[in-house]
Design an enzyme around this catalytic site. Structure first.
Site, PDB file in Angstrom:
ATOM      1  N   GLU A   1       1.148   5.161 -17.794  1.00  0.00           N
ATOM      2  CA  GLU A   1       1.971   5.468 -16.857  1.00  0.00           C
ATOM      3  C   GLU A   1       2.170   7.035 -17.165  1.00  0.00           C
ATOM      4  O   GLU A   1       2.027   7.853 -18.044  1.00  0.00           O
ATOM      5  CB  GLU A   1       3.650   5.001 -17.196  1.00  0.00           C
ATOM      6  CG  GLU A   1       3.806   3.686 -17.157  1.00  0.00           C
ATOM      7  CD  GLU A   1       3.704   2.952 -15.997  1.00  0.00           C
ATOM      8  OE1 GLU A   1       3.690   3.615 -14.858  1.00  0.00           O
ATOM      9  OE2 GLU A   1       3.331   1.736 -15.401  1.00  0.00           O
TER      10      GLU A   1
ATOM     11  N   ARG B   1      10.189  -0.220  -1.648  1.00  0.00           N
ATOM     12  CA  ARG B   1      10.837   1.129  -1.509  1.00  0.00           C
ATOM     13  C   ARG B   1      10.625   1.518  -0.108  1.00  0.00           C
ATOM     14  O   ARG B   1      11.379   2.207   0.551  1.00  0.00           O
ATOM     15  CB  ARG B   1      10.676   2.134  -2.599  1.00  0.00           C
ATOM     16  CG  ARG B   1      11.889   2.904  -3.115  1.00  0.00           C
ATOM     17  CD  ARG B   1      11.347   3.635  -4.261  1.00  0.00           C
ATOM     18  NE  ARG B   1       9.976   3.620  -4.871  1.00  0.00           N
ATOM     19  CZ  ARG B   1       9.578   3.795  -6.170  1.00  0.00           C
ATOM     20  NH1 ARG B   1      10.602   4.352  -6.929  1.00  0.00           N
ATOM     21  NH2 ARG B   1       8.494   3.529  -6.428  1.00  0.00           N
TER      22      ARG B   1
ATOM     23  N   THR C   1       1.922  -3.247  -8.425  1.00  0.00           N
ATOM     24  CA  THR C   1       0.780  -3.704  -8.928  1.00  0.00           C
ATOM     25  C   THR C   1       0.879  -5.509  -9.112  1.00  0.00           C
ATOM     26  O   THR C   1       0.211  -6.172  -8.745  1.00  0.00           O
ATOM     27  CB  THR C   1       0.741  -3.368 -10.303  1.00  0.00           C
ATOM     28  OG1 THR C   1       0.666  -1.901 -10.350  1.00  0.00           O
ATOM     29  CG2 THR C   1      -0.467  -4.036 -11.223  1.00  0.00           C
ATOM     30  N   VAL C   2       1.899  -5.723  -9.366  1.00  0.00           N
ATOM     31  CA  VAL C   2       2.223  -7.255  -9.656  1.00  0.00           C
ATOM     32  C   VAL C   2       2.699  -7.859  -8.311  1.00  0.00           C
ATOM     33  O   VAL C   2       2.091  -8.764  -7.716  1.00  0.00           O
ATOM     34  CB  VAL C   2       3.275  -7.738 -10.601  1.00  0.00           C
ATOM     35  CG1 VAL C   2       3.468  -9.049 -10.998  1.00  0.00           C
ATOM     36  CG2 VAL C   2       2.932  -7.054 -12.070  1.00  0.00           C
TER      37      VAL C   2
ATOM     38  N   GLU D   1       7.656 -15.867 -17.079  1.00  0.00           N
ATOM     39  CA  GLU D   1       6.377 -16.041 -17.797  1.00  0.00           C
ATOM     40  C   GLU D   1       5.564 -14.698 -17.877  1.00  0.00           C
ATOM     41  O   GLU D   1       5.207 -14.335 -19.190  1.00  0.00           O
ATOM     42  CB  GLU D   1       5.594 -17.161 -17.459  1.00  0.00           C
ATOM     43  CG  GLU D   1       4.178 -17.319 -18.150  1.00  0.00           C
ATOM     44  CD  GLU D   1       4.362 -17.552 -19.710  1.00  0.00           C
ATOM     45  OE1 GLU D   1       5.089 -18.579 -19.877  1.00  0.00           O
ATOM     46  OE2 GLU D   1       3.934 -17.008 -20.338  1.00  0.00           O
TER      47      GLU D   1
ATOM     48  N   LYS E   1       9.725  -7.252 -25.099  1.00  0.00           N
ATOM     49  CA  LYS E   1       9.044  -8.215 -25.047  1.00  0.00           C
ATOM     50  C   LYS E   1       9.344  -9.074 -26.337  1.00  0.00           C
ATOM     51  O   LYS E   1       9.545 -10.359 -26.277  1.00  0.00           O
ATOM     52  CB  LYS E   1       7.576  -8.145 -24.905  1.00  0.00           C
ATOM     53  CG  LYS E   1       7.215  -7.390 -23.537  1.00  0.00           C
ATOM     54  CD  LYS E   1       5.751  -7.013 -23.833  1.00  0.00           C
ATOM     55  CE  LYS E   1       5.267  -6.404 -22.547  1.00  0.00           C
ATOM     56  NZ  LYS E   1       3.929  -5.508 -22.559  1.00  0.00           N
TER      57      LYS E   1
ATOM     58  N   ARG F   1       4.192   2.634   3.233  1.00  0.00           N
ATOM     59  CA  ARG F   1       3.227   3.094   2.231  1.00  0.00           C
ATOM     60  C   ARG F   1       1.992   2.131   2.324  1.00  0.00           C
ATOM     61  O   ARG F   1       2.309   0.739   2.559  1.00  0.00           O
ATOM     62  CB  ARG F   1       4.028   2.591   0.667  1.00  0.00           C
ATOM     63  CG  ARG F   1       2.893   2.763  -0.265  1.00  0.00           C
ATOM     64  CD  ARG F   1       3.625   2.709  -1.813  1.00  0.00           C
ATOM     65  NE  ARG F   1       4.027   3.988  -1.744  1.00  0.00           N
ATOM     66  CZ  ARG F   1       4.863   4.413  -3.042  1.00  0.00           C
ATOM     67  NH1 ARG F   1       4.866   3.586  -4.000  1.00  0.00           N
ATOM     68  NH2 ARG F   1       5.513   5.586  -2.956  1.00  0.00           N
TER      69      ARG F   1
ATOM     70  N   GLY G   1      -5.248   5.881 -15.089  1.00  0.00           N
ATOM     71  CA  GLY G   1      -4.240   4.706 -14.711  1.00  0.00           C
ATOM     72  C   GLY G   1      -3.923   3.834 -15.456  1.00  0.00           C
ATOM     73  O   GLY G   1      -3.197   2.824 -15.526  1.00  0.00           O
TER      74      GLY G   1
HETATM   75  N1  NAP Z   1       1.819  -3.875 -14.168  1.00  0.00           N
HETATM   76  C1  NAP Z   1       1.602  -4.937 -14.911  1.00  0.00           C
HETATM   77  O1  NAP Z   1       0.492  -5.340 -15.253  1.00  0.00           O
HETATM   78  C2  NAP Z   1       2.861  -5.782 -15.341  1.00  0.00           C
HETATM   79  C3  NAP Z   1       2.848  -6.716 -16.483  1.00  0.00           C
HETATM   80  C4  NAP Z   1       3.735  -7.439 -16.994  1.00  0.00           C
HETATM   81  C5  NAP Z   1       5.161  -7.459 -16.367  1.00  0.00           C
HETATM   82  N2  NAP Z   1       5.165  -6.244 -15.297  1.00  0.00           N
HETATM   83  C6  NAP Z   1       6.654  -6.207 -14.718  1.00  0.00           C
HETATM   84  O2  NAP Z   1       6.556  -6.576 -13.530  1.00  0.00           O
HETATM   85  C7  NAP Z   1       7.351  -5.495 -12.615  1.00  0.00           C
HETATM   86  C8  NAP Z   1       6.795  -4.726 -11.452  1.00  0.00           C
HETATM   87  O3  NAP Z   1       5.776  -3.931 -12.144  1.00  0.00           O
HETATM   88  P1  NAP Z   1       4.588  -3.280 -11.333  1.00  0.00           P
HETATM   89  O4  NAP Z   1       3.706  -2.592 -12.232  1.00  0.00           O
HETATM   90  O5  NAP Z   1       4.024  -4.118 -10.384  1.00  0.00           O
HETATM   91  O6  NAP Z   1       5.346  -2.025 -10.955  1.00  0.00           O
HETATM   92  P2  NAP Z   1       4.974  -0.998  -9.794  1.00  0.00           P
HETATM   93  O7  NAP Z   1       3.698  -1.074  -9.441  1.00  0.00           O
HETATM   94  O8  NAP Z   1       5.587   0.349 -10.154  1.00  0.00           O
HETATM   95  O9  NAP Z   1       5.467  -1.605  -8.513  1.00  0.00           O
HETATM   96  C9  NAP Z   1       7.248  -1.583  -8.364  1.00  0.00           C
HETATM   97  C10 NAP Z   1       7.481  -2.169  -6.785  1.00  0.00           C
HETATM   98  O10 NAP Z   1       8.810  -2.087  -6.601  1.00  0.00           O
HETATM   99  C11 NAP Z   1       9.141  -1.506  -5.536  1.00  0.00           C
HETATM  100  N3  NAP Z   1      10.635  -0.776  -5.934  1.00  0.00           N
HETATM  101  C12 NAP Z   1      11.010   0.449  -6.635  1.00  0.00           C
HETATM  102  N4  NAP Z   1      12.234   0.606  -6.369  1.00  0.00           N
HETATM  103  C13 NAP Z   1      12.720  -0.080  -5.555  1.00  0.00           C
HETATM  104  C14 NAP Z   1      14.114  -0.530  -5.000  1.00  0.00           C
HETATM  105  N5  NAP Z   1      14.876   0.171  -5.323  1.00  0.00           N
HETATM  106  N6  NAP Z   1      14.071  -1.471  -3.906  1.00  0.00           N
HETATM  107  C15 NAP Z   1      13.100  -2.320  -3.651  1.00  0.00           C
HETATM  108  N7  NAP Z   1      12.030  -2.288  -4.366  1.00  0.00           N
HETATM  109  C16 NAP Z   1      11.666  -1.277  -5.266  1.00  0.00           C
HETATM  110  C17 NAP Z   1       8.043  -0.264  -5.420  1.00  0.00           C
HETATM  111  O11 NAP Z   1       8.194  -0.057  -4.063  1.00  0.00           O
HETATM  112  P3  NAP Z   1       7.261   0.897  -3.335  1.00  0.00           P
HETATM  113  O12 NAP Z   1       5.713   0.100  -3.441  1.00  0.00           O
HETATM  114  O13 NAP Z   1       7.362   1.125  -1.980  1.00  0.00           O
HETATM  115  O14 NAP Z   1       7.261   2.264  -4.097  1.00  0.00           O
HETATM  116  C18 NAP Z   1       6.996  -1.148  -5.722  1.00  0.00           C
HETATM  117  O15 NAP Z   1       6.418  -1.916  -4.907  1.00  0.00           O
HETATM  118  C19 NAP Z   1       7.943  -4.765 -13.897  1.00  0.00           C
HETATM  119  O16 NAP Z   1       9.151  -5.384 -14.363  1.00  0.00           O
HETATM  120  C20 NAP Z   1       7.059  -4.708 -14.951  1.00  0.00           C
HETATM  121  O17 NAP Z   1       7.723  -4.552 -15.965  1.00  0.00           O
HETATM  122  C21 NAP Z   1       4.305  -5.428 -15.152  1.00  0.00           C
END
Ligand code: NAP
Length: 429
Positions: A191, A45, A15-16, A130, A206, A49, A188
């Site tokens: 989780e 990963r 997502t990010v 941030e 946080k 994908r 969605g």
């Molecule tokens: N989503 C939000 O709105 C939000 C808001 C604030 C902060 N955050 C923080 O931002 C971070 C990312 O969140 P997200 O929502 O973007 O997560 P996400 O959608 O689950 O994406 C995680 C990414 O990390 C990759 N990944 C997982 N295991 C890995 C590994 N072993 N080696 C390399 N890459 C790996 C995944 O790969 P694949 O794509 O290949 O599976 C995916 O691209 C987290 O720390 C979360 O707490 C998120």
């Protein structure tokens, strides 16, 4: 200002991460310091994908640590997530190699922030996060930069959009926690494993970070008191409203002479209060400074676009030469975290009992409360269909939590009481 090209290595393309790639493709002119930010390498990963953004122009790394260490990476951007594992290994590798790090990872900073800050400061490079708190709404910079001239006494707010969405939706639709959570998962918004959110752990990560920034102590997630929303019943939402309150998951950190209290609890907030009126997935935060007074911010706490914008703001800080301590004070001078013992907490409370419909019950409950030293503020008895008994609800004047626990233990044993009384705190905000 230097006209430098900053080469970004981005680990995590979910997502990010995808949001950041999208942002930089839409804003090729993004040059806050006159220099340029370009992505050179990416890691996730699965290389194959399907993704909403084209990654074919970037070097691919199976291993985020190798991306962090690549000579083509000037700034390492960690968007993988998780307190340990590849995120921690890669951030440590980047910092040890003297590279600035930008991350959105609240779990990593809340659980290992002090040691990572020491690594960053030893290497003389920024570690910025941030996006880790309130997504696109700038809470971290506000505390780290704008509030350093004040002594912050407390921070309190709504830091988990999923929980706020569920509580808002339960109230609006009259559906149970389980029903609303199921819908949120299908759409969605939540989780597949909702524990981090509904268990209060995400909000605790946080607020642990905010406490460190506000009070200059090490982030100490392990000392946080955490209660989530999975036990909240529709009945409590309705009864709270009849009493003039709305239930919100409140994350707070307070500093007193005794130490720091970091807590996440479902709490009753008076109707009309800005936190009660914060609905849906929004986040909101009060910061109380001894000199500045109260500041209130509200905005999106998650989502691809807002969170990527916060990551981009940190990249801009790296490009403009950010050199502040990671938290409020240099890592070696962070105050030891002294947690306030839960038994020392005093506050108003909401108690909900389910009792048999028989004479003398209310007198017995009132007597027990009086014997324990709990003083009643208001009292409400309402016939509720299908509740399996008569719910009675009361609010107390400010009472020590240890006294309340004792009272609850005694009330639970009264013959006419059908289940353990439900305790919710009334927020002091
Ligand atoms: N989503 C939000 O709105 C939000 C808001 C604030 C902060 N955050 C923080 O931002 C971070 C990312 O969140 P997200 O929502 O973007 O997560 P996400 O959608 O689950 O994406 C995680 C990414 O990390 C990759 N990944 C997982 N295991 C890995 C590994 N072993 N080696 C390399 N890459 C790996 C995944 O790969 P694949 O794509 O290949 O599976 C995916 O691209 C987290 O720390 C979360 O707490 C998120």
């Amino acid at each position: 200002m230097t006209q430098k090209t900053w080469r970004l290595g981005v680990a995590g393309l979910g997502t990010v991460g995808s949001g950041l790639l999208q942002f930089l493709s839409e804003r090729p002119d993004f040059a806050p310091a006159g220099g340029k930010a370009v992505i050179t390498g990416v890691s996730a990963r699965s290389k194959s994908r399907p993704r909403p953004v084209d990654i074919s122009g970037y070097a691919w790394f199976d291993d985020a640590v190798q991306l962090a260490l690549s000579p083509e990476t000037d700034v390492f951007v960690e968007l993988v997530g998780g307190s340990d594992g590849p995120a921690k290994a890669a951030v440590e590798a980047a910092l040890k190699a003297g590279k600035p790090v930008v991350t959105a990872n609240k779990a990593l900073i809340a659980e290992h922030g002090a040691e990572l800050a020491a690594l960053a400061e030893a290497a003389g490079v920024p570690l910025l996060f941030e996006a880790a708190v309130m997504g696109g709404t700038p809470a971290v910079k506000m505390l780290r930069e704008a509030m350093v001239g004040d002594d912050v006494a407390s921070v309190a707010g709504i830091l988990n959009g999923t929980c706020n969405y569920i509580l808002s939706e339960m109230e609006a639709s009259g559906r149970s926690f389980a029903d609303v959570l199921g819908d949120a998962q299908r759409m969605g918004y939540a989780e597949a494993d909702p524990t981090m959110d509904v268990g209060g752990f995400d909000a605790a990560h946080k607020v642990s970070i905010l406490a460190a920034l506000a009070f200059g102590c090490a982030p100490t997630f392990a000392a946080a008191e955490i209660e989530g929303i999975s036990q909240i019943e529709l009945l409590d939402i309705k009864l709270a409203k009849d009493l003039g309150y709305r239930i919100r998951l409140i994350a707070s950190a307070d500093r007193s002479e005794e130490g720091v209290a970091v807590r996440v609890h479902p709490s009753l907030v008076p109707l009309g209060h800005p936190l009660a009126e914060t609905r849906g997935a929004l986040n909101a935060l009060f910061i109380e400074g001894r000199r500045i007074g109260r500041i209130f911010i509200q905005g999106p706490g998650a989502g691809s676009g807002p969170t990527a914008a916060a990551v981009a703001a940190d990249i801009a800080d790296v490009m403009t030469g950010a050199s502040r301590p990671v938290f409020q004070a240099p890592a070696g001078k962070l105050r030891p975290f002294v947690a306030v013992a839960p038994t020392r907490r005093v506050g108003k409370a909401y108690l909900r009992l389910l009792v048999r419909d028989q004479a003398g019950v209310i007198a017995a409950v009132s007597e027990t409360l009086a014997e324990c030293g709990v003083s009643i503020d208001s009292f409400l008895q309402k016939p509720v269909e299908d509740a399996g008994g008569v719910p009675i609800v009361l609010t107390t004047h400010a009472t020590a939590e240890s006294v309340l626990t004792d009272a609850i233990n005694r009330i639970e044993k009264l013959p006419a009481v059908l289940e353990r009384p439900r305790l919710l705190r009334i927020a002091r905000i």
